[in-house]
Structures are given as C-alpha cells and as structure tokens.
Design an enzyme around this catalytic site. Structure first.
Site, PDB file in Angstrom:
ATOM      1  N   ASP A  37      -0.088  -3.932   6.296  1.00  0.00           N
ATOM      2  CA  ASP A  37      -0.659  -3.530   7.685  1.00  0.00           C
ATOM      3  C   ASP A  37      -2.184  -3.953   7.778  1.00  0.00           C
ATOM      4  O   ASP A  37      -2.988  -3.354   8.491  1.00  0.00           O
ATOM      5  CB  ASP A  37      -0.771  -2.017   7.791  1.00  0.00           C
ATOM      6  CG  ASP A  37       0.626  -1.419   7.833  1.00  0.00           C
ATOM      7  OD1 ASP A  37       1.659  -2.113   8.293  1.00  0.00           O
ATOM      8  OD2 ASP A  37       1.105  -0.146   7.716  1.00  0.00           O
ATOM      9  N   HIS A  85       1.449   4.004   2.097  1.00  0.00           N
ATOM     10  CA  HIS A  85       1.797   4.680   3.151  1.00  0.00           C
ATOM     11  C   HIS A  85       3.481   4.838   3.174  1.00  0.00           C
ATOM     12  O   HIS A  85       4.165   4.063   2.339  1.00  0.00           O
ATOM     13  CB  HIS A  85       1.559   4.258   4.407  1.00  0.00           C
ATOM     14  CG  HIS A  85      -0.106   4.542   4.745  1.00  0.00           C
ATOM     15  ND1 HIS A  85      -0.698   3.760   5.686  1.00  0.00           N
ATOM     16  CD2 HIS A  85      -0.819   5.366   3.977  1.00  0.00           C
ATOM     17  CE1 HIS A  85      -1.860   4.148   5.539  1.00  0.00           C
ATOM     18  NE2 HIS A  85      -2.118   5.299   4.807  1.00  0.00           N
ATOM     19  N   HIS A 145      -7.592  -0.956   5.618  1.00  0.00           N
ATOM     20  CA  HIS A 145      -6.438   0.117   5.935  1.00  0.00           C
ATOM     21  C   HIS A 145      -6.415   1.212   5.008  1.00  0.00           C
ATOM     22  O   HIS A 145      -6.295   2.385   5.482  1.00  0.00           O
ATOM     23  CB  HIS A 145      -5.234  -0.559   6.479  1.00  0.00           C
ATOM     24  CG  HIS A 145      -3.906   0.128   6.808  1.00  0.00           C
ATOM     25  ND1 HIS A 145      -3.804   0.534   8.270  1.00  0.00           N
ATOM     26  CD2 HIS A 145      -2.732   0.594   6.310  1.00  0.00           C
ATOM     27  CE1 HIS A 145      -2.720   1.436   8.163  1.00  0.00           C
ATOM     28  NE2 HIS A 145      -1.844   1.262   7.011  1.00  0.00           N
ATOM     29  N   HIS A 189       0.933  -1.158   0.116  1.00  0.00           N
ATOM     30  CA  HIS A 189       0.031  -0.125   0.016  1.00  0.00           C
ATOM     31  C   HIS A 189       0.843   1.091   0.198  1.00  0.00           C
ATOM     32  O   HIS A 189       2.160   1.062   0.091  1.00  0.00           O
ATOM     33  CB  HIS A 189      -1.026  -0.149   1.106  1.00  0.00           C
ATOM     34  CG  HIS A 189      -0.416   0.044   2.376  1.00  0.00           C
ATOM     35  ND1 HIS A 189       0.457  -0.868   3.010  1.00  0.00           N
ATOM     36  CD2 HIS A 189      -0.275   1.012   3.348  1.00  0.00           C
ATOM     37  CE1 HIS A 189       0.842  -0.543   4.259  1.00  0.00           C
ATOM     38  NE2 HIS A 189       0.531   0.607   4.625  1.00  0.00           N
ATOM     39  N   ASP A 216       5.965   4.928   4.953  1.00  0.00           N
ATOM     40  CA  ASP A 216       6.944   3.990   5.501  1.00  0.00           C
ATOM     41  C   ASP A 216       7.018   2.565   4.911  1.00  0.00           C
ATOM     42  O   ASP A 216       7.567   1.669   5.229  1.00  0.00           O
ATOM     43  CB  ASP A 216       6.477   3.746   7.249  1.00  0.00           C
ATOM     44  CG  ASP A 216       5.236   3.121   7.338  1.00  0.00           C
ATOM     45  OD1 ASP A 216       4.148   3.616   6.608  1.00  0.00           O
ATOM     46  OD2 ASP A 216       4.772   2.415   8.264  1.00  0.00           O
ATOM     47  N   HIS A 217       6.104   2.462   3.976  1.00  0.00           N
ATOM     48  CA  HIS A 217       6.097   1.192   2.938  1.00  0.00           C
ATOM     49  C   HIS A 217       6.741   1.456   1.441  1.00  0.00           C
ATOM     50  O   HIS A 217       7.224   0.498   0.936  1.00  0.00           O
ATOM     51  CB  HIS A 217       4.833   0.794   2.997  1.00  0.00           C
ATOM     52  CG  HIS A 217       4.249   0.254   4.188  1.00  0.00           C
ATOM     53  ND1 HIS A 217       4.285  -1.151   4.332  1.00  0.00           N
ATOM     54  CD2 HIS A 217       3.799   0.708   5.193  1.00  0.00           C
ATOM     55  CE1 HIS A 217       3.546  -1.196   5.517  1.00  0.00           C
ATOM     56  NE2 HIS A 217       3.276  -0.020   6.082  1.00  0.00           N
ATOM     57  N   HIS A 273       4.855  -4.635  11.117  1.00  0.00           N
ATOM     58  CA  HIS A 273       5.437  -3.826  12.486  1.00  0.00           C
ATOM     59  C   HIS A 273       5.250  -4.628  13.599  1.00  0.00           C
ATOM     60  O   HIS A 273       4.623  -5.590  13.468  1.00  0.00           O
ATOM     61  CB  HIS A 273       4.264  -2.852  12.540  1.00  0.00           C
ATOM     62  CG  HIS A 273       4.068  -1.746  11.487  1.00  0.00           C
ATOM     63  ND1 HIS A 273       4.859  -0.570  11.801  1.00  0.00           N
ATOM     64  CD2 HIS A 273       3.410  -1.496  10.517  1.00  0.00           C
ATOM     65  CE1 HIS A 273       4.705   0.300  10.682  1.00  0.00           C
ATOM     66  NE2 HIS A 273       3.806  -0.150   9.809  1.00  0.00           N
TER      67      HIS A 273
END
Length: 255
Positions: A129, A58, A110, A56, A60-61, A167
C-alpha cells in the site's frame, strides 16, 4: 524466464499476488489477507503454496496467514514486528524465491514497518500500500517526509518496472490526479483508458513505473504544474518538495 503472476481479487478491492516459475508447481503469495481465495487459486492452477510474503501488518494483508499455515510447514517473509512472520526481512536483505532474486526495501509511510519486494531482473515490485496505480497509501503511521522518501526510492527504479500494488483504486486515484493536473495529456488519456477497463470489469494493475512517473501526482511533487496546484490549494508558497507532497496527500484525503 519471467515469473508467472496470478492476480487474486479479494474483499471489495484487494489484490493478492500468486507467483511461480513456468512449469513449476511451487508458488508464493503476497499479502494474503484471506485464505479462501488463495486456496481456490492454488487449486485452479494446480499449484502448491511454498511461502508467503508480507509487506505490512494491516488485517487485509495478513488475515489469511494462519489458515494458510494449517497443514503446511512454509516460511512467511516480512517485517519482524508481525507475529506470523517466520523469516524476518528488512532493508538490504535479498531473497531467492521461485528462482528469482528479490531485494527488500524499507518504504515507511503508510505504516512504519512497511517493506516492498523488488525483483531487479524482471523487473517488478510488490509494493503493498505504498504506491498505488495513480496514487499512494494514506499516512496511518509515518510522516509525509518518510512517505516522500519511500516513493522517491521507488521512482528511481527502472522505468519498465511493473508495479504490483494491493488495491484496485486506480479510477478514483486518477480522478484526483486530473484535479491536480488538468492539462496533463498523458494523465487524461490514462484516465479514459482506465474508465473503459473498469466499465468492462477489467483490472487496471499492474501498471509500469513509467506510467506512474508520467501521471501519478504523488511521484510528481517536483513537477512545476503539481507544485503550482499544491501552492494554490494551500494558499501559500511551498519551497520543499516534501511539503508539496504533504499538501497533495492531505488534499487527496479530503477529495
């Protein structure tokens, strides 16, 4: 032959996953939010980056994709809505990566474009996530109904499926789970084991789907004890399982 999967810790609690076939140098990385730890892992294990998988959008990905592409002509597999993706994939697609077949699953909730990569032969799932060890992702874009449907699809996979989430949230997730199901012996035992692992600085993922089905309240919304806890928390009757999930998710947000 089973894949070799390396855990790459990043930021405060992220994990990227680097995988390859035994004896092969070509490796792929899942959700590389930062290039530096990926480059370090490649050098440490004497591997060559052959591609990237993205679940996805975001930061941090996907934050490391640009730097990892410099000097490399390699594919980036993921949702079509992500600009850095060069090989868009969606529900029903199959990929052969590192000698392993991966089925792409749409798992919105998410985010609306969230996907997961399931390898049925291993079996394992890179779920980003959507599903966490002991928990699930927050609903930033999707509805509780969408997320419940996505989690239900994952829950229907083989119980021995290894769950590679993104995570290290397990200990806090299980604290909440114990509030929902204080009489769940399997959950209490898992919470103690995870606490000891974290005291030793050890990772708690991957887990197995069997563990999640036994202890994760977000996969157990159809369980009588979880339903009762949700009704007591909401102060109302909840006939629909997706409504039970909605209450549990909102409860976790406030926990």
């Amino acid at each position: 032959m089973s894949l070799i999967i390396e855990r790459i810790p990043a930021f405060t609690d992220n994990y990227f996953w680097l995988f390859h076939q035994p004896g092969e140098r070509a490796a792929l990385v899942v959700d590389p939010g930062d290039a530096a730890p990926v480059e370090a892992a490649l050098a440490r294990h004497n591997l060559d980056l052959a591609g990237m998988l993205v679940t996805h959008h975001h930061a941090d990905h996907i934050g490391g994709i640009g730097a990892l592409l410099r000097g490399r002509d390699i594919p980036v597999y993921g949702p079509a809505s992500i600009a850095q993706v060069t090989q868009p994939v969606a529900e029903g697609d199959s990929l052969n990566l590192a000698g392993t077949r991966f089925n792409v699953m749409a798992v919105p909730g998410h985010t609306l474009n969230h996907i997961a990569f399931f390898a049925p032969v291993e079996p394992l799932i890179f779920c980003g996530d959507t599903l966490f060890a002991g928990g699930c992702g927050r609903l930033f874009e999707g509805t509780p109904q969408q997320m419940w449907q996505s989690l239900s699809r994952i829950a229907a996979l083989p119980a021995e499926t290894r769950v590679y989430c993104a995570h290290e949230y397990t200990e806090s997730n299980l604290r909440f789970a114990c509030a929902v199901e204080p009489d769940n012996t399997a959950l209490q035992n898992r919470a103690k084991a995870v606490h000891q692992l974290r005291l030793s600085g050890e990772a708690t993922v991957p887990s197995t789907l069997a563990e999640e089905l036994a202890t994760n309240p977000f996969l157990r919304a159809g369980n009588d004890a979880v339903r009762q806890a949700a009704m007591e928390h909401a102060g109302q009757s909840l006939a629909d399982t997706a409504e039970v999930f909605r209450v549990i998710r909102q409860w976790k947000d406030q926990f």
